[in-house]
Write a protein that holds these residues in place. Structure first.
Motif, PDB file in Angstrom:
ATOM      1  N   ASN A 161     -41.148 -42.124 -14.405  1.00 19.70           N
ATOM      2  CA  ASN A 161     -40.547 -43.075 -15.325  1.00 19.70           C
ATOM      3  C   ASN A 161     -40.970 -44.491 -15.038  1.00 19.70           C
ATOM      4  OD1 ASN A 161     -39.155 -40.754 -16.045  1.00 19.70           O
ATOM      5  ND2 ASN A 161     -38.096 -41.047 -14.113  1.00 19.70           N
TER       6      ASN A 161
ATOM      7  N   ASP B 179     -22.441 -39.826 -13.336  1.00 18.85           N
ATOM      8  CA  ASP B 179     -22.528 -40.909 -12.363  1.00 18.85           C
ATOM      9  C   ASP B 179     -21.145 -41.465 -12.079  1.00 18.85           C
ATOM     10  OD1 ASP B 179     -25.278 -40.778 -12.446  1.00 18.85           O
ATOM     11  OD2 ASP B 179     -25.387 -42.165 -14.139  1.00 18.85           O
TER      12      ASP B 179
ATOM     13  N   ALA C 168     -38.211 -40.713  -9.477  1.00 17.96           N
ATOM     14  CA  ALA C 168     -38.318 -41.849 -10.378  1.00 17.96           C
ATOM     15  C   ALA C 168     -39.746 -42.175 -10.782  1.00 17.96           C
ATOM     16  CB  ALA C 168     -37.701 -43.075  -9.709  1.00 17.96           C
TER      17      ALA C 168
ATOM     18  N   LYS D 232     -27.070 -50.291 -18.422  1.00 15.64           N
ATOM     19  CA  LYS D 232     -26.531 -49.069 -17.857  1.00 15.64           C
ATOM     20  C   LYS D 232     -25.222 -49.325 -17.104  1.00 15.64           C
ATOM     21  CE  LYS D 232     -26.599 -45.859 -14.508  1.00 15.64           C
ATOM     22  NZ  LYS D 232     -26.818 -45.705 -13.083  1.00 15.64           N
TER      23      LYS D 232
ATOM     24  N   SER E   6     -29.603 -43.402 -10.647  1.00 16.43           N
ATOM     25  CA  SER E   6     -29.458 -43.067 -12.059  1.00 16.43           C
ATOM     26  C   SER E   6     -30.175 -44.059 -12.951  1.00 16.43           C
ATOM     27  CB  SER E   6     -28.004 -42.982 -12.447  1.00 16.43           C
ATOM     28  OG  SER E   6     -27.245 -43.654 -11.533  1.00 16.43           O
ATOM     29  N   LEU E   7     -30.445 -45.238 -12.443  1.00 15.23           N
ATOM     30  CA  LEU E   7     -31.226 -46.154 -13.279  1.00 15.23           C
ATOM     31  C   LEU E   7     -32.581 -45.514 -13.501  1.00 15.23           C
ATOM     32  CD1 LEU E   7     -32.109 -48.722 -14.655  1.00 15.23           C
ATOM     33  CD2 LEU E   7     -32.846 -49.564 -12.423  1.00 15.23           C
ATOM     34  N   VAL E   8     -33.105 -45.017 -12.434  1.00  8.72           N
ATOM     35  CA  VAL E   8     -34.410 -44.409 -12.517  1.00  8.72           C
ATOM     36  C   VAL E   8     -34.381 -43.190 -13.403  1.00  8.72           C
ATOM     37  CG1 VAL E   8     -36.122 -43.257 -11.164  1.00  8.72           C
ATOM     38  CG2 VAL E   8     -34.999 -45.282 -10.273  1.00  8.72           C
ATOM     39  N   GLU E   9     -33.348 -42.387 -13.203  1.00  8.26           N
ATOM     40  CA  GLU E   9     -33.204 -41.230 -14.068  1.00  8.26           C
ATOM     41  C   GLU E   9     -33.161 -41.657 -15.513  1.00  8.26           C
ATOM     42  OE1 GLU E   9     -29.720 -39.002 -13.102  1.00  8.26           O
ATOM     43  OE2 GLU E   9     -30.587 -38.567 -11.118  1.00  8.26           O
ATOM     44  N   ARG E  10     -32.413 -42.714 -15.707  1.00 10.24           N
ATOM     45  CA  ARG E  10     -32.248 -43.208 -17.049  1.00 10.24           C
ATOM     46  C   ARG E  10     -33.601 -43.579 -17.621  1.00 10.24           C
ATOM     47  NH1 ARG E  10     -26.998 -42.548 -17.956  1.00 10.24           N
ATOM     48  NH2 ARG E  10     -27.359 -42.314 -15.773  1.00 10.24           N
ATOM     49  N   ALA E  11     -34.367 -44.236 -16.798  1.00  7.58           N
ATOM     50  CA  ALA E  11     -35.681 -44.657 -17.251  1.00  7.58           C
ATOM     51  C   ALA E  11     -36.506 -43.429 -17.585  1.00  7.58           C
ATOM     52  CB  ALA E  11     -36.358 -45.478 -16.166  1.00  7.58           C
TER      53      ALA E  11
ATOM     54  N   ILE F 207     -42.189 -47.336 -17.745  1.00  7.93           N
ATOM     55  CA  ILE F 207     -41.645 -48.689 -17.841  1.00  7.93           C
ATOM     56  C   ILE F 207     -42.758 -49.717 -17.729  1.00  7.93           C
ATOM     57  CG2 ILE F 207     -40.236 -50.400 -16.623  1.00  7.93           C
ATOM     58  CD1 ILE F 207     -38.227 -48.226 -16.034  1.00  7.93           C
TER      59      ILE F 207
END
Lengths: 246, 206
Positions: free
Chosen positions: A212, A143, A209, A234, B3-8, A216
């Motif tokens: 995930n 990233d 997404a 993050k 990438s937040l989503v990926e991270r999740a 969550i």
């Protein structure tokens, strides 16, 4: 926010120097002398706009239910997975250009070199970015964005913000995002191709997404707070890694 | 953003990995070093999932059985809860503390159990170990491979009477236990320790 006993800090600082010591298999203390309070205990998040953010968060959820989720379901249903992977790779390849520029701005030339190498390989051998050949060669995507660059330059995040449709951000990241949009060539295409490309990228991102998001929702007590925490962790991590990789 | 989503997403994967890595070690009288432990458990876990179609089926009863028997004993839920609660831990009396540990453990177990089914296509490589306190507190760094992008997952373990146990899982640098801190702190400041307990119970369907 005091409360961190100095000796814990000392242990935290010494820890890297201990890293070389291999743990012995024989000695086994009855109980490890672990302090209860973690040195990593953090200050409360800066969420000045929480009341407004919660409203936007709820509105975004509503839009998800009536619009985004059906579109994602349609997209996943119509397109075979190799097409979806290709579309994701295509946009990642465009993103890598931007990531590379930001790594340069952060003074991280070696990482920028990898980013641009990925673009070169993926745009050619990878057929215009549809196949991530770079990753198969061991050049992993990372990233990077302008919000991170601002952070590396020492600019604080400012308050947390929920953007309509987009979701979690901060004042700094929103500024970075606007620079991204202004410098994105797609912005200057005619309206139809411009919005189509951006819409497609948005859809693919959201499709990736979805799995995930369910996890969550299942694991959080207050989803708004949980997501805020993950997002801020993050972002702070990205800035830290940007600062140390010179 | 993406990438937040990926991270999740990775959290899910990581959890599964984590869970995978944590098969019961009670069989090892001569407790191995933590990195050996993680490596061996991960290998056993992935092979169990691969050889048993029922474990690949999210939601099957066998998964929850398997998790209860093999994974739950490798987690130090008390310490996990202490870290998630931070300063508020001391505000709870011992009975409340016990209740919170139980309910939070239930929540984590229930939420992440089904992730083990994804281990079918994944492998875990132990990369290195960082020793915070020799023989007492270490972090085993691993990579989960088998997806387009490898995911780094770090397991923090402490050594106690029952051997090494996990007290945090960090996915791509994001601590799962720390992720609960703000939630817990918010609930306690709004409605006290009992409010936190109620919220946990409600989430667990009780």
């Amino acid at each position: 926010m005091k409360r961190i006993a100095p000796f814990i800090l000392t242990i935290a600082l010494l820890a890297p120097s201990l890293a070389g010591a291999a743990p012995s298999k024989k000695v086994k203390p009855a109980l490890a002398p672990i302090p209860l309070e973690e040195p990593a205990e953090t200050a409360p998040p800066n969420d000045l706009f929480e009341p407004i953010n919660r409203v936007t968060f709820a509105v975004n959820d509503g839009i998800d239910i009536v619009l985004v989720n059906p579109l994602v379901a349609l997209w996943n249903g119509l397109m075979p997975s190799f097409v979806r992977t290709g579309v994701g790779n295509f946009f990642n390849n465009l993103d890598d250009v931007y990531v590379g520029v930001n790594h340069l701005l952060q003074g991280n030339g070696s990482r920028a070199g990898v980013d641009f190498e990925r673009v070169a390989v993926n745009s050619t051998v990878g057929i215009g970015g549809l196949i991530d050949v770079g990753a198969k060669m061991g050049l992993q995507k990372v990233d990077g964005d302008f919000g991170q660059t601002l952070g590396v330059w020492g600019i604080p995040t400012g308050p947390y913000v929920i953007l309509p449709l987009i979701g979690p951000s901060t004042v700094r990241e929103t500024a970075g995002r606007s620079v991204r949009v202004m410098t994105d060539p797609r912005t200057y295409l005619d309206a139809v191709p411009s919005y189509s490309l951006m819409g497609l990228e948005y859809l693919q991102t959201r499709a990736d997404a979805k799995a995930n998001e369910g996890l969550i929702a299942a694991s959080s007590l207050d989803r708004y707070v949980f997501i805020r925490n993950l997002y801020l962790q993050k972002r702070s991590l990205m800035v830290k890694s940007g600062q140390t990789q010179h | 953003m993406m990438s937040l989503v990926e991270r999740a997403a990775r959290i899910g994967a990581l959890l599964s990995l984590l869970l995978g890595a944590l098969i019961s070690t009670s069989a090892y009288a001569d407790a191995p070093a933590p990195d050996e432990l993680v490596r061996k458990l991960a290998a056993e876990m992935t092979s169990a999932v691969r050889s048993d179609p029922e474990l690949q089926n999210p939601g099957s009863l066998k998964i929850s059985d398997f998790v209860q028997k093999n994974i739950v004993p490798r987690f130090e839920f008390e310490r996990i809860t202490q870290i998630a609660m931070g300063r508020n831990w001391a505000k709870a009396n011992p009975a409340e503390q016990k209740q919170i540990v139980t309910e939070f453990g239930k929540l984590l177990t229930r939420t992440y159990s089904n992730a083990i089914s994804t281990l079918k296509d994944l492998d875990v490589e132990v990369k290195s170990t960082r020793v915070m306190t020799p023989n007492a507190d270490v972090t085993v760094k691993t990579q989960m491979i088998g997806r387009p992008q490898p995911v780094s997952i770090d397991y923090s373990l402490i050594n106690g009477p029952a051997g090494w146990k996990v007290y945090d899982v960090t996915v791509e640098g994001i601590s799962l236990v720390a992720a609960y801190r703000d939630e817990f702190a918010g609930l306690v400041s709004q409605s006290g320790i009992s409010g936190l307990i109620d919220a946990l119970k409600k989430k667990n369907g009780g």
